[in-house]
Design an enzyme around this catalytic site. Structure first.
Site, PDB file in Angstrom:
ATOM      1  NE  ARG A  90      57.152  39.270  49.089  1.00 15.32           N
ATOM      2  CZ  ARG A  90      56.417  38.159  49.233  1.00 15.32           C
ATOM      3  NH1 ARG A  90      55.186  38.097  48.736  1.00 15.32           N
ATOM      4  NH2 ARG A  90      56.899  37.125  49.902  1.00 15.32           N
ATOM      5  CB  SER A  96      63.462  39.070  50.397  1.00 16.90           C
ATOM      6  OG  SER A  96      63.052  37.971  51.161  1.00 16.90           O
ATOM      7  CD  GLU A 125      60.446  41.606  48.874  1.00 14.14           C
ATOM      8  OE1 GLU A 125      60.682  40.487  48.363  1.00 14.14           O
ATOM      9  OE2 GLU A 125      60.091  41.761  50.054  1.00 14.14           O
TER      10      GLU A 125
HETATM   11  C1  FAD Z   1      63.702  40.922  58.931  1.00 13.22           C
HETATM   12  C2  FAD Z   1      62.687  41.275  57.854  1.00 13.22           C
HETATM   13  C3  FAD Z   1      61.848  40.299  57.370  1.00 13.22           C
HETATM   14  C4  FAD Z   1      60.890  40.599  56.378  1.00 13.22           C
HETATM   15  N1  FAD Z   1      60.082  39.599  55.928  1.00 13.22           N
HETATM   16  C5  FAD Z   1      59.143  39.882  54.990  1.00 13.22           C
HETATM   17  C6  FAD Z   1      58.272  38.839  54.527  1.00 13.22           C
HETATM   18  O1  FAD Z   1      58.308  37.702  54.985  1.00 13.22           O
HETATM   19  N2  FAD Z   1      57.372  39.153  53.567  1.00 13.22           N
HETATM   20  C7  FAD Z   1      57.267  40.420  53.046  1.00 13.22           C
HETATM   21  O2  FAD Z   1      56.416  40.637  52.162  1.00 13.22           O
HETATM   22  N3  FAD Z   1      58.074  41.416  53.470  1.00 13.22           N
HETATM   23  C8  FAD Z   1      59.007  41.179  54.427  1.00 13.22           C
HETATM   24  N4  FAD Z   1      59.847  42.178  54.870  1.00 13.22           N
HETATM   25  C9  FAD Z   1      59.729  43.526  54.282  1.00 13.22           C
HETATM   26  C10 FAD Z   1      58.857  44.506  55.109  1.00 13.22           C
HETATM   27  O3  FAD Z   1      58.706  44.050  56.427  1.00 13.22           O
HETATM   28  C11 FAD Z   1      57.460  44.706  54.507  1.00 13.22           C
HETATM   29  O4  FAD Z   1      57.562  45.147  53.177  1.00 13.22           O
HETATM   30  C12 FAD Z   1      56.632  45.719  55.302  1.00 13.22           C
HETATM   31  O5  FAD Z   1      55.302  45.736  54.846  1.00 13.22           O
HETATM   32  C13 FAD Z   1      57.198  47.138  55.226  1.00 13.22           C
HETATM   33  O6  FAD Z   1      56.501  47.912  56.181  1.00 13.22           O
HETATM   34  P1  FAD Z   1      57.075  49.283  56.699  1.00 13.22           P
HETATM   35  O7  FAD Z   1      56.003  49.931  57.511  1.00 13.22           O
HETATM   36  O8  FAD Z   1      58.372  49.089  57.360  1.00 13.22           O
HETATM   37  O9  FAD Z   1      57.233  50.081  55.325  1.00 13.22           O
HETATM   38  P2  FAD Z   1      58.393  51.081  54.877  1.00 13.22           P
HETATM   39  O10 FAD Z   1      59.656  50.337  54.695  1.00 13.22           O
HETATM   40  O11 FAD Z   1      58.420  52.266  55.763  1.00 13.22           O
HETATM   41  O12 FAD Z   1      57.833  51.519  53.458  1.00 13.22           O
HETATM   42  C14 FAD Z   1      57.785  50.608  52.404  1.00 13.22           C
HETATM   43  C15 FAD Z   1      57.110  51.280  51.205  1.00 13.22           C
HETATM   44  O13 FAD Z   1      55.733  51.520  51.527  1.00 13.22           O
HETATM   45  C16 FAD Z   1      55.420  52.917  51.401  1.00 13.22           C
HETATM   46  N5  FAD Z   1      54.490  53.228  52.492  1.00 13.22           N
HETATM   47  C17 FAD Z   1      54.704  53.029  53.823  1.00 13.22           C
HETATM   48  N6  FAD Z   1      53.614  53.390  54.531  1.00 13.22           N
HETATM   49  C18 FAD Z   1      52.698  53.829  53.629  1.00 13.22           C
HETATM   50  C19 FAD Z   1      51.361  54.362  53.735  1.00 13.22           C
HETATM   51  N7  FAD Z   1      50.742  54.501  54.907  1.00 13.22           N
HETATM   52  N8  FAD Z   1      50.725  54.735  52.589  1.00 13.22           N
HETATM   53  C20 FAD Z   1      51.341  54.595  51.375  1.00 13.22           C
HETATM   54  N9  FAD Z   1      52.587  54.104  51.218  1.00 13.22           N
HETATM   55  C21 FAD Z   1      53.254  53.731  52.326  1.00 13.22           C
HETATM   56  C22 FAD Z   1      56.764  53.623  51.522  1.00 13.22           C
HETATM   57  O14 FAD Z   1      56.731  54.886  50.873  1.00 13.22           O
HETATM   58  C23 FAD Z   1      57.707  52.644  50.872  1.00 13.22           C
HETATM   59  O15 FAD Z   1      57.691  52.807  49.476  1.00 13.22           O
HETATM   60  C24 FAD Z   1      60.797  41.915  55.868  1.00 13.22           C
HETATM   61  C25 FAD Z   1      61.654  42.910  56.366  1.00 13.22           C
HETATM   62  C26 FAD Z   1      62.583  42.593  57.366  1.00 13.22           C
HETATM   63  C27 FAD Z   1      63.471  43.684  57.913  1.00 13.22           C
END
Ligand code: FAD
Length: 337
Positions: free
Chosen positions: A163, A237, A333
């Site tokens: 992570r 998580s 996380e």
């Molecule tokens: C129901 C649920 C289940 C989940 N299950 C998992 C799982 O099984 N495994 C797992 O690893 N995660 C899981 N997650 C967490 C999440 O889905 C992941 O971390 C996902 O990759 C976040 O994507 P996002 O576009 O929503 O990022 P955001 O939440 O918008 O951003 C996350 C971080 O990434 C940065 N960021 C976003 N886009 C960019 C970009 N283009 N360039 C540089 N930085 C950027 C942001 O500044 C922030 O720091 C889960 C979340 C939920 C709600």
């Protein structure tokens, strides 16, 4: 550039945060213009994907939100068994995985139904069911906000860990990821060995699953255990699974002989944070609208109108309690904003 945008639908905790400035980037070239803009230069900035891994503490974000809005994917090369697929940052991750599964390209199926965008996936090296993004990552393209140049990162320069990546730590906030390239396989052995998954396939009588069956199995398990952010606010998580030294584990086992653990080598073990939180009595806990999910103790939830600070306060109470009871520090996380 837009102003005073409500981010409620842009964060999966469903918090009604208002952003002072908000800009969507459809082409990498627009970033060059953006970094010359005084609003960019003078304000705190946050790159936002789907908002599924962030917790906003305040109800006003005094700064600029930058969201990549470039979508789609294409095959850019093929070499023997390997197909190189480039996906743009604003593409929905789950949609992209479905497309790869449909195309019969192996590698991402265990990562089905993870919310968020492609651009955020390398940030924390997303992982599920025994697979991590790094396993089929090839390279990514990012815009350097310091130099104004585009930079290509190969796998070693991303410094992927559990992570984590260089983008989450040493280079936090410096790069906007604009596209990610994956090396997928036309044929590959599927990874079905992860505990829950193996058990589910066995119980369902699926002996030799294909890529689609595996993806469907992952989706079914996820839907049965994790709250859907459309109905219950959450960010998956909340804490990472802690890694402890054998000496601490041996001490804990005197009191908790049944403690689940995964050996990582070098006298270290990973312990499920969910188990620690559950043992500490927090599963299903609720104070006001901030709570701990009743099926998965690792997921903090917003039952409706909890504030970011209430959810954070609950997380800190859990962190302190687990430290007091087990001597183990839980590292969030979720990105706290
Ligand atoms: C129901 C649920 C289940 C989940 N299950 C998992 C799982 O099984 N495994 C797992 O690893 N995660 C899981 N997650 C967490 C999440 O889905 C992941 O971390 C996902 O990759 C976040 O994507 P996002 O576009 O929503 O990022 P955001 O939440 O918008 O951003 C996350 C971080 O990434 C940065 N960021 C976003 N886009 C960019 C970009 N283009 N360039 C540089 N930085 C950027 C942001 O500044 C922030 O720091 C889960 C979340 C939920 C709600």
């Amino acid at each position: 550039m837009e102003r005073f945008i409500d981010l409620k639908s842009f964060n999966t905790f469903g918090l009604p945060v208002v952003a002072n400035y908000f800009v969507r980037i459809a082409h990498s070239a627009e970033i060059k213009e953006l970094i010359e803009n005084p609003v960019f230069k003078e304000n705190r900035r946050l790159i936002l994907g789907g908002g599924s891994n962030v917790l906003f503490l305040d109800d006003f974000f005094e700064g600029l939100i930058i969201q990549m809005d470039n979508t789609g994917w294409e095959i850019i090369n093929e070499k023997d068994e390997i197909v190189y697929v480039c996906a743009r940052a604003g593409t929905d991750w789950s949609f992209f995985v479905d497309e790869m599964v449909e195309a019969g390209l192996h590698g991402l199926e265990n990562l089905s139904l993870i919310p968020g965008k492609v651009g955020a996936a390398p940030m924390q090296n997303i992982g599920a069911y025994g697979v991590e993004l790094k396993d089929c990552f090839h390279s990514l393209e990012a815009f350097d906000l310091q130099s104004g140049n585009i930079r290509v990162f190969d796998k070693p320069s991303c410094n992927f860990g559990y992570r984590s990546s260089v983008f989450k730590h040493a280079a936090r906030g410096r790069y906007i990821i604009s596209a990610v390239t994956f090396a997928l396989k036309k044929n590959a052995e599927l990874n079905t060995s992860y505990g829950n998954l193996e058990e589910y396939l066995k119980q369902s009588g699926i002996k030799n699953p294909g890529i689609k069956e595996l993806s469907e199995a992952v989706k079914t398990i996820r839907q049965s255990k994790l709250p859907d952010p459309r109905y219950v606010g959450n960010a998956g998580s909340f804490f990472k699974n802690p890694v402890v030294h054998k000496l601490l584990l041996d001490d804990l086992m005197k009191e908790y002989a049944q403690i689940p653990k995964y050996e990582l080598g070098n006298n270290t073990y990973k312990i499920p944070a969910a188990w620690l939180i559950e043992q500490a009595g927090w599963k299903g806990y609720r104070l006001g609208d901030a709570g701990v999910h009743d099926k998965q103790a690792l997921v903090l939830v917003n039952h409706g109108s909890a504030s970011g600070r209430e959810i954070f306060a609950l997380a800190m109470k859990i962190q302190l309690d687990v430290k007091t009871k087990f001597g183990i520090h839980l590292d969030p996380e979720v990105n706290i904003i």
